[in-house]
Motif scaffolding. Sequence first.
Motif, PDB file in Angstrom:
ATOM      1  N   ALA A  17     -12.575  -4.940   4.120  1.00 32.96           N
ATOM      2  CA  ALA A  17     -11.265  -4.674   4.724  1.00 32.96           C
ATOM      3  C   ALA A  17     -10.526  -3.597   3.934  1.00 32.96           C
ATOM      4  N   ALA A  18     -10.527  -3.726   2.616  1.00 31.18           N
ATOM      5  CA  ALA A  18      -9.860  -2.734   1.768  1.00 31.18           C
ATOM      6  C   ALA A  18     -10.519  -1.360   1.924  1.00 31.18           C
ATOM      7  N   ALA A  19     -11.839  -1.322   1.972  1.00 30.94           N
ATOM      8  CA  ALA A  19     -12.558  -0.056   2.120  1.00 30.94           C
ATOM      9  C   ALA A  19     -12.252   0.608   3.458  1.00 30.94           C
ATOM     10  N   ARG A  20     -12.205  -0.180   4.518  1.00 31.04           N
ATOM     11  CA  ARG A  20     -11.882   0.360   5.845  1.00 31.04           C
ATOM     12  C   ARG A  20     -10.481   0.940   5.880  1.00 31.04           C
ATOM     13  N   LEU A  21      -9.538   0.214   5.300  1.00 25.52           N
ATOM     14  CA  LEU A  21      -8.157   0.704   5.262  1.00 25.52           C
ATOM     15  C   LEU A  21      -8.074   2.007   4.473  1.00 25.52           C
ATOM     16  N   ILE A  55      -7.524  -6.563  -2.827  1.00 25.85           N
ATOM     17  CA  ILE A  55      -8.446  -6.497  -3.958  1.00 25.85           C
ATOM     18  C   ILE A  55      -8.007  -7.385  -5.118  1.00 25.85           C
ATOM     19  N   ASP A  56      -6.717  -7.361  -5.425  1.00 32.07           N
ATOM     20  CA  ASP A  56      -6.214  -8.089  -6.593  1.00 32.07           C
ATOM     21  C   ASP A  56      -5.699  -9.484  -6.262  1.00 32.07           C
ATOM     22  N   GLY A  57      -5.610  -9.814  -4.989  1.00 32.59           N
ATOM     23  CA  GLY A  57      -5.095 -11.116  -4.589  1.00 32.59           C
ATOM     24  C   GLY A  57      -3.596 -11.253  -4.793  1.00 32.59           C
ATOM     25  N   PRO A  87     -13.875  -9.221   7.892  1.00 37.10           N
ATOM     26  CA  PRO A  87     -12.874  -8.405   7.195  1.00 37.10           C
ATOM     27  C   PRO A  87     -11.481  -8.499   7.824  1.00 37.10           C
ATOM     28  N   VAL A  88     -11.420  -8.557   9.148  1.00 34.82           N
ATOM     29  CA  VAL A  88     -10.108  -8.706   9.807  1.00 34.82           C
ATOM     30  C   VAL A  88      -9.481 -10.038   9.425  1.00 34.82           C
ATOM     31  N   ARG A  89     -10.271 -11.079   9.413  1.00 36.32           N
ATOM     32  CA  ARG A  89      -9.739 -12.391   9.023  1.00 36.32           C
ATOM     33  C   ARG A  89      -9.228 -12.357   7.585  1.00 36.32           C
ATOM     34  N   ALA A  90      -9.967 -11.679   6.711  1.00 39.03           N
ATOM     35  CA  ALA A  90      -9.525 -11.550   5.309  1.00 39.03           C
ATOM     36  C   ALA A  90      -8.201 -10.806   5.242  1.00 39.03           C
ATOM     37  N   MET A  91      -8.060  -9.755   6.046  1.00 40.26           N
ATOM     38  CA  MET A  91      -6.813  -8.992   6.064  1.00 40.26           C
ATOM     39  C   MET A  91      -5.665  -9.840   6.617  1.00 40.26           C
ATOM     40  N   ARG A  92      -5.932 -10.560   7.674  1.00 40.41           N
ATOM     41  CA  ARG A  92      -4.889 -11.392   8.285  1.00 40.41           C
ATOM     42  C   ARG A  92      -4.495 -12.554   7.391  1.00 40.41           C
TER      43      ARG A  92
END
Length: 95
Positions: A17-21, A55-57, A87-92
Amino acid sequence: MFAEGRQWLANSPIEEAAARLLRNKGPIIADAIRNGGANCDSAEEALSGIISGLIDGVELKNNEEAVKLHTFLCERVCVPRDMGFLPVRAMRDLK
């Protein structure tokens, strides 16, 4: 296990998710500014806050602009066109 056999993916859904953003930073910022998801002056910093949060939580609640952009992105992202489900779930799940 997330990226096993798929070298083009990051090691975890959060990292993907971070890489895509990060990879799509320009279009994301432009879309957010155009559609009211971010202010022109603070959009890049807000996106950096979201990526750091992944990335850092780190929680976003202390960064009003990052919260606004995060809400916008969560409403706009399309699975699987923009990003995979995990990844979307992680972002959400980012708070």
